[in-house]
Design an enzyme around this catalytic site. Sequence first.
Site, PDB file in Angstrom:
ATOM      1  N   ASN A  77      11.367 -13.671  -4.708  1.00  0.00           N
ATOM      2  CA  ASN A  77      11.416 -12.226  -4.445  1.00  0.00           C
ATOM      3  C   ASN A  77      12.268 -11.501  -5.460  1.00  0.00           C
ATOM      4  O   ASN A  77      13.209 -12.067  -6.018  1.00  0.00           O
ATOM      5  CB  ASN A  77      11.925 -11.959  -3.019  1.00  0.00           C
ATOM      6  CG  ASN A  77      13.432 -11.876  -2.958  1.00  0.00           C
ATOM      7  OD1 ASN A  77      14.020 -10.812  -3.130  1.00  0.00           O
ATOM      8  ND2 ASN A  77      14.077 -13.018  -2.740  1.00  0.00           N
ATOM      9  N   PHE A 137      27.603 -12.999  -2.321  1.00  0.00           N
ATOM     10  CA  PHE A 137      27.926 -13.303  -3.720  1.00  0.00           C
ATOM     11  C   PHE A 137      26.756 -14.047  -4.350  1.00  0.00           C
ATOM     12  O   PHE A 137      26.930 -14.847  -5.264  1.00  0.00           O
ATOM     13  CB  PHE A 137      29.160 -14.206  -3.805  1.00  0.00           C
ATOM     14  CG  PHE A 137      30.435 -13.543  -3.373  1.00  0.00           C
ATOM     15  CD1 PHE A 137      30.626 -12.179  -3.541  1.00  0.00           C
ATOM     16  CD2 PHE A 137      31.457 -14.289  -2.811  1.00  0.00           C
ATOM     17  CE1 PHE A 137      31.806 -11.581  -3.151  1.00  0.00           C
ATOM     18  CE2 PHE A 137      32.639 -13.700  -2.433  1.00  0.00           C
ATOM     19  CZ  PHE A 137      32.817 -12.344  -2.589  1.00  0.00           C
ATOM     20  N   CYS A 139      23.031 -12.748  -4.617  1.00  0.00           N
ATOM     21  CA  CYS A 139      21.787 -12.126  -5.068  1.00  0.00           C
ATOM     22  C   CYS A 139      21.616 -12.326  -6.579  1.00  0.00           C
ATOM     23  O   CYS A 139      22.454 -11.891  -7.366  1.00  0.00           O
ATOM     24  CB  CYS A 139      21.813 -10.653  -4.718  1.00  0.00           C
ATOM     25  SG  CYS A 139      20.204  -9.892  -4.822  1.00  0.00           S
ATOM     26  N   ASN A 204      22.022 -19.075  -1.121  1.00  0.00           N
ATOM     27  CA  ASN A 204      21.228 -17.889  -1.402  1.00  0.00           C
ATOM     28  C   ASN A 204      20.079 -18.353  -2.311  1.00  0.00           C
ATOM     29  O   ASN A 204      19.892 -19.552  -2.519  1.00  0.00           O
ATOM     30  CB  ASN A 204      22.094 -16.811  -2.057  1.00  0.00           C
ATOM     31  CG  ASN A 204      21.553 -15.421  -1.752  1.00  0.00           C
ATOM     32  OD1 ASN A 204      20.356 -15.164  -1.877  1.00  0.00           O
ATOM     33  ND2 ASN A 204      22.423 -14.509  -1.343  1.00  0.00           N
ATOM     34  N   THR A 205      19.331 -17.439  -2.870  1.00  0.00           N
ATOM     35  CA  THR A 205      18.111 -17.829  -3.586  1.00  0.00           C
ATOM     36  C   THR A 205      18.403 -18.361  -5.000  1.00  0.00           C
ATOM     37  O   THR A 205      19.444 -18.077  -5.581  1.00  0.00           O
ATOM     38  CB  THR A 205      17.145 -16.648  -3.671  1.00  0.00           C
ATOM     39  OG1 THR A 205      17.848 -15.537  -4.216  1.00  0.00           O
ATOM     40  CG2 THR A 205      16.601 -16.288  -2.304  1.00  0.00           C
ATOM     41  N   CYS A 357       1.762 -47.776  -9.427  1.00  0.00           N
ATOM     42  CA  CYS A 357       2.601 -48.949  -9.691  1.00  0.00           C
ATOM     43  C   CYS A 357       2.231 -49.583 -11.033  1.00  0.00           C
ATOM     44  O   CYS A 357       3.096 -49.969 -11.814  1.00  0.00           O
ATOM     45  CB  CYS A 357       2.441 -49.952  -8.545  1.00  0.00           C
ATOM     46  SG  CYS A 357       3.647 -51.286  -8.615  1.00  0.00           S
ATOM     47  N   CYS A 385      10.820 -49.895  -4.890  1.00  0.00           N
ATOM     48  CA  CYS A 385      11.229 -48.578  -5.414  1.00  0.00           C
ATOM     49  C   CYS A 385      10.756 -47.418  -4.547  1.00  0.00           C
ATOM     50  O   CYS A 385      11.255 -46.313  -4.651  1.00  0.00           O
ATOM     51  CB  CYS A 385      10.728 -48.392  -6.845  1.00  0.00           C
ATOM     52  SG  CYS A 385       8.944 -48.104  -6.967  1.00  0.00           S
ATOM     53  N   CYS A 388       5.069 -46.196  -4.220  1.00  0.00           N
ATOM     54  CA  CYS A 388       3.767 -46.330  -3.541  1.00  0.00           C
ATOM     55  C   CYS A 388       3.793 -45.650  -2.180  1.00  0.00           C
ATOM     56  O   CYS A 388       2.818 -45.002  -1.777  1.00  0.00           O
ATOM     57  CB  CYS A 388       3.383 -47.800  -3.402  1.00  0.00           C
ATOM     58  SG  CYS A 388       4.622 -48.815  -2.573  1.00  0.00           S
ATOM     59  N   CYS A 392       1.102 -42.541  -1.475  1.00  0.00           N
ATOM     60  CA  CYS A 392       0.007 -42.887  -0.547  1.00  0.00           C
ATOM     61  C   CYS A 392      -0.364 -41.667   0.292  1.00  0.00           C
ATOM     62  O   CYS A 392       0.503 -41.041   0.902  1.00  0.00           O
ATOM     63  CB  CYS A 392       0.448 -44.033   0.367  1.00  0.00           C
ATOM     64  SG  CYS A 392      -0.817 -44.435   1.597  1.00  0.00           S
TER      65      CYS A 392
HETATM   66  C1  LIG Z   1      12.832 -10.979   0.428  1.00  0.00           C
HETATM   67  C2  LIG Z   1      14.203 -11.556   0.536  1.00  0.00           C
HETATM   68  C3  LIG Z   1      15.296 -10.723   0.550  1.00  0.00           C
HETATM   69  C4  LIG Z   1      16.581 -11.251   0.658  1.00  0.00           C
HETATM   70  N1  LIG Z   1      17.651 -10.410   0.719  1.00  0.00           N
HETATM   71  C5  LIG Z   1      18.888 -10.907   0.870  1.00  0.00           C
HETATM   72  C6  LIG Z   1      19.992 -10.033   1.041  1.00  0.00           C
HETATM   73  O1  LIG Z   1      19.869  -8.819   1.081  1.00  0.00           O
HETATM   74  N2  LIG Z   1      21.217 -10.595   1.184  1.00  0.00           N
HETATM   75  C7  LIG Z   1      21.416 -11.954   1.174  1.00  0.00           C
HETATM   76  O2  LIG Z   1      22.549 -12.407   1.313  1.00  0.00           O
HETATM   77  N3  LIG Z   1      20.370 -12.800   1.035  1.00  0.00           N
HETATM   78  C8  LIG Z   1      19.123 -12.301   0.894  1.00  0.00           C
HETATM   79  N4  LIG Z   1      18.059 -13.164   0.801  1.00  0.00           N
HETATM   80  C9  LIG Z   1      18.308 -14.621   0.811  1.00  0.00           C
HETATM   81  C10 LIG Z   1      18.200 -15.225   2.224  1.00  0.00           C
HETATM   82  O3  LIG Z   1      19.151 -14.685   3.090  1.00  0.00           O
HETATM   83  C11 LIG Z   1      18.372 -16.758   2.191  1.00  0.00           C
HETATM   84  O4  LIG Z   1      19.655 -17.050   1.711  1.00  0.00           O
HETATM   85  C12 LIG Z   1      17.354 -17.455   1.297  1.00  0.00           C
HETATM   86  O5  LIG Z   1      16.099 -16.837   1.431  1.00  0.00           O
HETATM   87  C13 LIG Z   1      17.206 -18.943   1.626  1.00  0.00           C
HETATM   88  O6  LIG Z   1      16.753 -19.158   2.938  1.00  0.00           O
HETATM   89  P1  LIG Z   1      15.200 -19.474   3.303  1.00  0.00           P
HETATM   90  O7  LIG Z   1      14.779 -20.613   2.461  1.00  0.00           O
HETATM   91  O8  LIG Z   1      15.198 -19.734   4.778  1.00  0.00           O
HETATM   92  O9  LIG Z   1      14.437 -18.238   2.956  1.00  0.00           O
HETATM   93  C14 LIG Z   1      16.761 -12.640   0.714  1.00  0.00           C
HETATM   94  C15 LIG Z   1      15.647 -13.485   0.718  1.00  0.00           C
HETATM   95  C16 LIG Z   1      14.376 -12.952   0.640  1.00  0.00           C
HETATM   96  C17 LIG Z   1      13.182 -13.863   0.662  1.00  0.00           C
END
Ligand SMILES: Cc1cc2nc3c(=O)[nH]c(=O)nc-3n(C[C@H](O)[C@H](O)[C@H](O)COP(=O)(O)O)c2cc1C
Length: 437
Positions: A77, A137, A139, A204-205, A357, A385, A388, A392
């Site tokens: 996003n 902290f 985004c 976070n993302t 394998c 390891c 397989c 599968c």
């Molecule tokens: C569209 C979107 C908007 C988000 N906006 C915020 C936000 O405003 N503040 C924040 O801390 N995290 C934001 N996140 C991150 C989510 O809170 C979360 O940390 C992240 O998506 C991982 O969790 P998930 O795999 O369950 O989505 C956003 C995620 C998405 C997909």
Amino acid sequence: MADIRNNFVGIKSPNPFWLASAPPTDKAYNVERAFKAGWGGVVWKTLGEEGPPVVNVNGPRYGAIWGADRRLLGLNNIELITDRPLQVNLQEMKQVKMNWPDRALIASIMVPCTEDAWKAILPLVEETGADGIELNFGCPHGMSERGMGAAVGQVPEYIEMVVRWCKQYSRMPVITKLTPNIADIRKPARAAKAGGTDAVSLINTINSIVSVDLDNFAPNPTVGGKGTHGGYCGPAVKPIALNMVAEIARDPETYGLPISGIGGITTWRDAAEFMVLGSGNVQVCTAAMTYGFKIVEEMITGLSDWMDEKGHATLDDICGRAVPNVTDWQYLNLNYIAKAQIDQDLCIKCGRCHIACEDTSHQAITRTVNGIRHFEVMEDECVGCNLCVNVCPVENCITLIGLAPGQIDARTHKVVEPNYANWTTHPNNPMAAQAAE
Ligand SMILES: Cc1cc2nc3c(=O)[nH]c(=O)nc-3n(C[C@H](O)[C@H](O)[C@H](O)COP(=O)(O)O)c2cc1C
């Protein structure tokens, strides 16, 4: 019945399932519906400072990765923090908290990295009756270019400084949300602890470009011919998040620091995995955006049923239980020997185990026996390891079986030594099998 009530840094909720800060928690309408569906708490969509709200793109904001069955695996996003006026959010939060006193309501905040900015917003949030604050902290796009979000989260000194301000100017518990876009996740966690945080939440993302439009030579999602990196989340990020949670949970410097686990949680099982690796509760975003709020029903019943079945009475009985079993590679038991075994009744004779394998591993699986297509593991070549098993297409068709102490490894001709790390509960241990009956 298992008791799944949650007490996270003094914030109580009827269950450990919170919605993460994101579109599902952007307004009272959504949050009311989420609480009706059964969510234990929400972290409100991140608030910014007073003034003109941020402006989002009016075009595609999301990109995705899908599995072969079109199931969404990863979501990308390029949204910013809330684009609604601060006062509107604060009023709605206050009303929702009054309507739902038993649910957790956390305010996520991201303002410029100055003492005045944090000092100004904290009393406004406190006035809503919110149970705590989460410092965003993390985004990775849009806000970080403005010196906020991940731009702060990547500098441990800034984290410590901002957490200190929040503890100084607010009575609310502070949860510091960490960015995964950093080499060593333990450093920001240690800094948050040094600043006095009550907990950390992660992840976070993750910075990402999910795909490229090859007709227009631009990353997706493409906005008017151009694209930018976005934040990646959903099931695809769960392994990365689990590792980061475990790293913090077993770090002697942050040991015991409460963790709210986030990243790809879709089912009760995902949630339980985060909890046994040290999370006190969990937060969910993508799964709710994909399937709607009602998924929490499966999470609640699934977790409770599993706890009942295993005899775990409360969440304290499961939180962190797997942490002692996460170790460094050097401490793995090299005397443990396992061999792959193919269930001939389940085998569909596709040959994928053989080719994987044969071409890339240890040439330990037959293709033909006496001229007939037949896939069988040659124990004298198999190193266990697991490739397989992983390639599968039929679940449980190939399994890895550990040799019991005293058995001879057909590959090395050595006797397996009786010092398995978990021998007392190992399925090949006849005593353990008897106890299980
Ligand atoms: C569209 C979107 C908007 C988000 N906006 C915020 C936000 O405003 N503040 C924040 O801390 N995290 C934001 N996140 C991150 C989510 O809170 C979360 O940390 C992240 O998506 C991982 O969790 P998930 O795999 O369950 O989505 C956003 C995620 C998405 C997909």
